[in-house]
Design an enzyme around this catalytic site. Sequence first.
Site, PDB file in Angstrom:
ATOM      1  N   HIS A  18       0.854  -1.182   0.000  1.00 46.99           N
ATOM      2  CA  HIS A  18       0.000   0.000   0.000  1.00 46.99           C
ATOM      3  C   HIS A  18       0.891   1.233   0.000  1.00 46.99           C
ATOM      4  CE1 HIS A  18      -3.785  -2.067   0.496  1.00 46.99           C
ATOM      5  NE2 HIS A  18      -3.384  -2.682   1.599  1.00 46.99           N
ATOM      6  N   CYS A  57      -0.189   2.765  -4.435  1.00 42.60           N
ATOM      7  CA  CYS A  57      -0.919   3.990  -4.736  1.00 42.60           C
ATOM      8  C   CYS A  57      -0.078   5.205  -4.382  1.00 42.60           C
ATOM      9  CB  CYS A  57      -2.233   4.034  -3.956  1.00 42.60           C
ATOM     10  SG  CYS A  57      -3.514   2.967  -4.639  1.00 42.60           S
TER      11      CYS A  57
END
EC number: 3.4.22.56
Length: 277
Positions: free
Chosen positions: A121, A163
């Site tokens: 992430h 991301c």
Amino acid sequence: MENTENSVDSKSIKSLEPKIIHGSKSVDSGISLDNSYKMDYPEMGLCIIINNKNFHKSTGMASRSGTDVDAANLRETFINLKYGVRNKNDLTREEIVELMRNVSKEDHSKRSSFVCVLLSHGEEGIIFGTNGPLDLKKITSFFRGDCCRSLTGKPKLFIIQACRGTELDCGIEADSGVEDDMACHKIPVEADFLYAYSTAPGYYSWRNSKDGSWFIQSLCAMLKQYADKLEFMHILTRVNRKVATEFESFSLDATFHAKKQIPCIVSMLTKELYFYH
């Protein structure tokens, strides 16, 4: 491609302030005045793959289904390119820092380059350990020219599947070397880095639960097809096109359905990079 649901590699967090670094160091060897990097050292180099799939409950971050497919695909791809591949799974931020510090202290003098792949992430400038956020700059700083002397003047590639924000791209319809004899050169400490990001700044990065992330699928496919033919920046440009044109998100949530993605290349390389010699 089968319509399995896509996910994003994001966790909202306040961004860290960037640090300003000054200075440069002189280097004594390993710098070629040719236009391409010297890639005929005894070893191609290390490829470190950090694959974070499962996160501590306290972080509130979901498991990254499909990431093991990416890790296996990357391992096969870089072994075929003659790299020494080391896979690491589910590392905390402290373990990531310790690993990178230790790798930077190794003797890379007989290695042509260095590759680090981060699967996790993320947010802009941030990658997540299993227990929380870590500034990307903290990871890469160990390999600066003034910190890792045996990699000075050699390509250092950081491939980041994560991301970089929470924006969504709806898309739009479109028509269709040889070392020199000089004793000393002075180069910037941040030179010879390349960052291959899975997505543009501020945007989500998509991952398919069955096939892995769009970016890593495409990167491995293009490396397998062109590593013995094209310069690396040209390969990455083909990766950009493949991701941009061949993928679109499928989600049961209309907000995340039919979205697009474009990878982003940030290069401080000073020469052309060919994986063959």
